[in-house]
Design a protein around this motif. Sequence first.
Motif, mmCIF file in Angstrom:
data_model
loop_
_atom_site.group_PDB
_atom_site.id
_atom_site.type_symbol
_atom_site.label_atom_id
_atom_site.label_comp_id
_atom_site.label_asym_id
_atom_site.label_seq_id
_atom_site.Cartn_x
_atom_site.Cartn_y
_atom_site.Cartn_z
ATOM 1 N N ILE A 1 0.040 -1.211 -0.401
ATOM 2 C CA ILE A 1 0.333 -0.089 0.508
ATOM 3 C C ILE A 1 0.343 1.271 -0.085
ATOM 4 O O ILE A 1 0.064 2.383 -0.864
ATOM 5 C CB ILE A 1 -0.866 -0.155 1.378
ATOM 6 N N ASP A 2 1.658 1.306 1.183
ATOM 7 C CA ASP A 2 2.705 2.054 1.050
ATOM 8 C C ASP A 2 3.315 2.344 -0.246
ATOM 9 O O ASP A 2 3.607 3.576 -0.840
ATOM 10 C CB ASP A 2 3.662 2.341 1.378
ATOM 11 N N GLU A 3 3.819 1.467 -1.266
ATOM 12 C CA GLU A 3 4.510 2.244 -2.052
ATOM 13 C C GLU A 3 3.151 1.864 -3.547
ATOM 14 O O GLU A 3 3.554 2.978 -4.067
ATOM 15 C CB GLU A 3 4.468 0.061 -3.440
ATOM 16 N N LEU A 4 2.044 1.692 -3.412
ATOM 17 C CA LEU A 4 0.936 2.101 -4.878
ATOM 18 C C LEU A 4 0.499 4.041 -4.211
ATOM 19 O O LEU A 4 1.057 4.827 -4.856
ATOM 20 C CB LEU A 4 -0.452 1.582 -3.679
ATOM 21 N N ALA A 5 0.984 4.536 -2.835
ATOM 22 C CA ALA A 5 0.764 5.645 -1.874
ATOM 23 C C ALA A 5 1.680 6.229 -2.715
ATOM 24 O O ALA A 5 1.298 7.650 -2.835
ATOM 25 C CB ALA A 5 0.647 5.647 -0.677
ATOM 26 N N THR B 1 -9.803 8.124 -5.902
ATOM 27 C CA THR B 1 -10.378 6.810 -5.471
ATOM 28 C C THR B 1 -10.939 5.621 -6.039
ATOM 29 O O THR B 1 -10.574 4.867 -5.851
ATOM 30 C CB THR B 1 -11.759 7.713 -5.301
ATOM 31 N N SER B 2 -10.643 6.027 -7.393
ATOM 32 C CA SER B 2 -10.343 5.174 -8.456
ATOM 33 C C SER B 2 -8.870 3.595 -8.092
ATOM 34 O O SER B 2 -9.303 2.986 -8.680
ATOM 35 C CB SER B 2 -10.864 5.243 -10.013
ATOM 36 N N LEU B 3 -8.618 4.555 -8.009
ATOM 37 C CA LEU B 3 -6.363 4.104 -8.139
ATOM 38 C C LEU B 3 -6.536 3.326 -6.631
ATOM 39 O O LEU B 3 -5.828 2.270 -6.066
ATOM 40 C CB LEU B 3 -5.221 4.803 -8.290
ATOM 41 N N ALA B 4 -8.119 3.538 -5.697
ATOM 42 C CA ALA B 4 -7.977 2.473 -4.810
ATOM 43 C C ALA B 4 -7.974 1.312 -5.150
ATOM 44 O O ALA B 4 -7.956 -0.542 -4.647
ATOM 45 C CB ALA B 4 -8.943 2.976 -3.581
ATOM 46 N N MET B 5 -8.465 0.942 -6.777
ATOM 47 C CA MET B 5 -8.555 -0.642 -7.176
ATOM 48 C C MET B 5 -7.384 -1.638 -6.832
ATOM 49 O O MET B 5 -7.353 -2.854 -6.603
ATOM 50 C CB MET B 5 -9.011 -0.453 -8.401
ATOM 51 N N SER C 1 -8.031 1.491 9.844
ATOM 52 C CA SER C 1 -9.126 1.878 9.371
ATOM 53 C C SER C 1 -9.034 3.051 8.715
ATOM 54 O O SER C 1 -8.542 3.726 7.689
ATOM 55 C CB SER C 1 -9.649 2.280 10.785
ATOM 56 N N GLU C 2 -7.430 3.867 9.290
ATOM 57 C CA GLU C 2 -6.930 5.072 9.044
ATOM 58 C C GLU C 2 -6.688 4.684 7.578
ATOM 59 O O GLU C 2 -6.180 5.879 6.398
ATOM 60 C CB GLU C 2 -5.941 5.818 9.284
ATOM 61 N N ARG C 3 -5.849 3.364 7.001
ATOM 62 C CA ARG C 3 -5.306 3.652 5.972
ATOM 63 C C ARG C 3 -6.205 3.518 5.268
ATOM 64 O O ARG C 3 -5.774 3.453 3.989
ATOM 65 C CB ARG C 3 -4.548 2.476 6.170
ATOM 66 N N ALA C 4 -7.399 3.017 5.557
ATOM 67 C CA ALA C 4 -8.303 2.337 4.299
ATOM 68 C C ALA C 4 -8.493 4.212 4.367
ATOM 69 O O ALA C 4 -8.997 4.112 2.910
ATOM 70 C CB ALA C 4 -9.373 1.342 4.854
ATOM 71 N N ARG C 5 -9.313 4.773 4.719
ATOM 72 C CA ARG C 5 -9.026 6.310 4.806
ATOM 73 C C ARG C 5 -8.365 6.842 3.887
ATOM 74 O O ARG C 5 -9.019 7.035 2.868
ATOM 75 C CB ARG C 5 -9.527 7.056 5.680
ATOM 76 N N HIS C 6 -7.352 6.682 4.201
ATOM 77 C CA HIS C 6 -6.333 7.432 3.189
ATOM 78 C C HIS C 6 -6.042 6.912 2.282
ATOM 79 O O HIS C 6 -5.086 7.280 1.160
ATOM 80 C CB HIS C 6 -5.060 7.873 4.152
ATOM 81 N N LEU C 7 -6.614 5.788 1.705
ATOM 82 C CA LEU C 7 -6.001 4.848 0.010
ATOM 83 C C LEU C 7 -6.532 5.891 -0.733
ATOM 84 O O LEU C 7 -6.218 5.859 -1.770
ATOM 85 C CB LEU C 7 -7.106 3.811 -0.073
ATOM 86 N N SER C 8 -8.068 6.717 -0.343
ATOM 87 C CA SER C 8 -8.491 7.730 -1.092
ATOM 88 C C SER C 8 -8.447 9.470 -1.087
ATOM 89 O O SER C 8 -8.423 9.913 -2.073
ATOM 90 C CB SER C 8 -9.537 7.533 -1.989
ATOM 91 N N ALA C 9 -8.016 9.445 -0.118
ATOM 92 C CA ALA C 9 -8.773 10.826 0.653
ATOM 93 C C ALA C 9 -7.112 11.484 1.087
ATOM 94 O O ALA C 9 -7.272 12.638 2.063
ATOM 95 C CB ALA C 9 -9.326 10.607 1.392
ATOM 96 N N GLN C 10 -5.686 10.900 0.581
ATOM 97 C CA GLN C 10 -4.742 11.278 1.318
ATOM 98 C C GLN C 10 -3.805 12.798 0.707
ATOM 99 O O GLN C 10 -3.627 13.649 1.381
ATOM 100 C CB GLN C 10 -3.923 10.532 1.642
ATOM 101 N N VAL C 11 -4.404 13.021 -0.610
ATOM 102 C CA VAL C 11 -4.109 14.600 -1.488
ATOM 103 C C VAL C 11 -4.623 15.100 -1.291
ATOM 104 O O VAL C 11 -5.945 15.263 -0.543
ATOM 105 C CB VAL C 11 -4.209 13.613 -2.555
ATOM 106 N N VAL C 12 -4.149 16.167 -0.251
ATOM 107 C CA VAL C 12 -4.547 17.777 -0.572
ATOM 108 C C VAL C 12 -4.884 18.464 -2.108
ATOM 109 O O VAL C 12 -3.343 18.123 -2.419
ATOM 110 C CB VAL C 12 -3.995 18.447 0.826
#
Length: 842
Positions: free
Chosen positions: A385-389, A402-406, A432-443
Motif C-alpha cells: 500500500i505504501d508503494e501504491l501511495a 478514488t478509482s486508483l484504490a482498485m 482504518s485510517e489506512r483505508a480512509r487515506h487510500l483515496s483521501a490522503q492527497v490535498v
Amino acid sequence: MTSDPAGLYTAALTLTNERRYREAEAALDAAASGADDNLRARIAGTRAFVLDQLGRPDEGEALCRRVLAGDALTAHTRGVIEGQLGSILMHRGRLDEGLEWLGRAIDTIPDDPLAVANLRMNRSLVAMQRGQLAAATADLEAAVAAYERHGDPVEVAEARHNLGYTALLGGDLVRAMREMGAARPVIAAASAANAAIGDVDMAEALREAGLVTEAERLLREAARAFHANGMPQARAEAELHLARSLLRHDPAEAARVAGRAARHFTALGARSWAHRARGVQLRAQLSGGTIDRAGRAVADLRVDERDVAPVAASLTRAGLRSDAIALRLTRELWRARHGRSAGRVPTPDETAPLEVRMLAHEVRAERATRAGRDAQARRYAASGIDELATWRASFGSLDLQTSLAMHGSTLMLTGLRAAVRSRRPDVVFEWSERARHLSAQVVPLRPPPDPEQAADLSELRLLRADAAGDDWTSDPRAIALGERLRRRQWTTTGAADLERPVDLPAAAGALDAETALLSYVFTGDGVSCVVVTAAGAALVDLAGWAEARTSLPALRSDLDMSAAVRSGPMAGVVRASLQKRLERLSALIVDRPLAVAPGAVSPRRVVITAPGVLAGLPWAMLPGLEGRAVTLATSMSHWARGRGEGGFAGVEGSAGPVVPSAPGAATTVVAVGPRVARGLEEATLAVAAWDAGIVLSGAEATVDAVAGAATTADVLHISAHGRHALDNPLFSGLQLADGALFGYDIDRMPAVPRAVVLSACESGRSAVRWGEEAVGMTRAWLHAGAGAVVAAPVVVADDDACELLGALHTGLAAGEPPAVALAAASARTGIRSPFLVHGNGF
C-alpha cells in the motif's frame, strides 16, 4: 479516375491508412495492372499488410517472402518489403523474427525518413510488449520528429498517441492521458477504425486508473468496430484487453472473454497473442476467494493449475516476462488461499507494471496470513500500500484518487482482516485510517482557470437540459465531452500536500469528555468498529452485519417512500415501517459500540468514519444517535487535524470556525434552483439568521453566478433539484437556472465556502468504488477544501427541508458548528431527516 499505376497505388495507400482494408484490396488489384517490377513489389508489400489485417496473415507472410526471393528489386523497395514482413511477424507474435526484419529494413532505407518512421513505430510496439520502454520511447521520439518534418498531422498524432501509451506502461497516467487525449481528435477524424484503435489504448489507461466501467464500454465498442471493418487481429486484441479489465470484478466473464480471444488468435496463427489470452483466462479461473469491488467473495471457478506452467513458459520464451510473472503469482495466490503447497514466488523488478508488483505483495501477505503470522501479513500488506501511495502522491484529481484504490483493495482487506484478528484497537484503528487515506490522503492544488473546460461544461449542461429523463449520459456527444473533461481534470489537478495519518493516542487526545469516535472497518467477511473516547478504546464486531447488509437497500426505499407519502391512510404505515427498520439497523450498527464506549460516557457528539459498504446510511436518524451531534468524517486524521487548528476547519492549513467571532457576521449565499416548491421560503428563513445574506433565485441563479458567489462566501446553501450520476459521480448535478452545476464545476472555483448546505435530493449519495471508498457531490466539495457539507442521500420532503434547514441557519449564525446546529434544529422542529454533516462538523 486515373489509370496511372502510381496514382492508383497512392489512392490504395490512402484507403489502407484509413484502415478501409476491403476497399484497399480492390484498389491494389487495379494498381498492379501495368505496374513495373518495383512498383508491383511495393503493391505486393502493401497487399501483404492488408491481408494480415483482414485475418489472412499466412498469405501476407508468404507474399512478402515470395517478393523478397526475387532479384530485380531496388535496395529501397527491398527495405520496404522487409519492413512489411517484420510488421506481419510482429502481429503474429513472433517478436524475435519481427524485430530482426524491422531492424534490417531500417538499416536498408535510411534515406527515406517517412518509411523509417513507420518502421520505428512498429519496432516500438515490440519493445512495449517486452517492457523495454526506453527503447520504445527512443523510436517514437525519432518518429515524431520525422513526421513533424515530412509527414502529416495524423501521423504525428499517432506517434504522440503511442508515446502516451508508453507513458502508461511506465505508470505515468497523467502524461498518458494528456498525450492520448490530445491525439484522439486528429486520429478519429481519419477513420472510425483509427478511432477504435486509439480507444483501445485509452481504455487501458482507464482500466489502470480503476475506471473499469468506462474502459469496458470503449473496448466493447472497439471490438464491434473492428469486426465491422474485417479486422480480426484488432478485434481479438480488444477482447484481450476487455478480459484483463474484467479480471478484478467479474472473473467468470473475464475467463469467457479471454477464452474467446485465445481462439481468435489461434485461428490467426498469432501464437504469442494466444498465450497472452490463455494466461489471462487462467488468471481469471484462479481468482476464486478474492473480493470484488462490491465487497463480495468471488466463487471458485473450474481450473487445473497444471496448465499454468506451460503457458507461463511460452510467455517467457516470447519475451513477455511480465505476463508470465503475473500468471505465476496468481497461481501462488490461489495456492495460498486454497491451502496448497507453495511454489517459488517470482520477483518482479521495479520496471514491472504496478499490477504485477502489487500481486507479489499480495502473495507474501496471503502466505503469512495462512501461516498464522498476522503481524508479518500486515507488514507485507502495508509495504504494498505504501508503494501504491508513493505512485498516487502526484495525482490531485478526486476521480483518480478514488478509482486508483482498485490496485490496493486486496492488500487493504488482507491488512484489515489481520488487524481485526489481533483484537488490538490501536492496530485496527491504524488500518482504518489506512483505508480512509487510500483515496483521501492527497490535498489537491486548485487547477488554473480553463476556458475550454468551462465551454465543455456549458455544452454538457445544454445536452442535459434537452434530454428526456436521465438518459442524457448515453448521448455520444455527452460521452465525448465527459471523457474530455475527465482527462483535463486528471492532468490539471496536482497535489499540494499529503495528509499524514494520526495514531490512536493522538486521535483520543483530540476528543473531549463528551465526544466519541466510531471507526468502522470492512474486512470482506464482516464489519468491526473501534470505539474511541478520551478514556480509551475498544473493539466491537458487528455480529448482525449480514442482516444489516440486506436491510440497507430496503432502507433507501423506505426513506424515499416516507418523503413521498406525507398524508392519508398509508402515511402511518410507511412511517412505522421506516421506524422499525431504523431501530433494527441502530441495534445492529451503533447501539453496542456506544454501549461499550470506554469511560462509561454517553457522548453528546459522535465522529464517524465508515467504509463504502455503509455509504448512504442516514446516521443521524438511527435511534442510538438521536439527539447527538454526528459528523461523518473523511478520516479521523483529517478531523483531528482540523480540530487542532481551531475547531471546524477545511483542508490542512486553513483554520478557524465556520463563522467569525461576532455571531451572524459571516457572508452567506443562498441559491434557489427552478421548480423547488418552497425554495424561496427556505432561502428567506436561511438569510434571516444572518447579518450578511444574499439570495440568488430565478434567472439570477446561474451556474457562473453561484460559483462566483461561492468563492467569497463563508456559507453556501443551494436549494435545488439534484441527481446522482452512478457511472461518473462527478457528473452528479444540482439544477440551477441555466443548467446543472456538476461536480467538475467545483474544481473550477478558486476558493470554496467553509460550510456548504445542499438542500437537494440525492446530493449526499455516493458511488462505491472497490469496496472501501465512496465518491459523490459531497466528496467533491470536501476534496476541494470545504470544511463541512450538509446533504442527504435520498429524497427529502420539501416541508421538512424548509423548516429544518431554516432552523439550522439559526444555529450556524449563533456560532454553533454545523453538526451541533443540525442536531439542535432537529430537536427544536421535531423533524428527523436523512440530512447529515460530512467532514469536520464540529
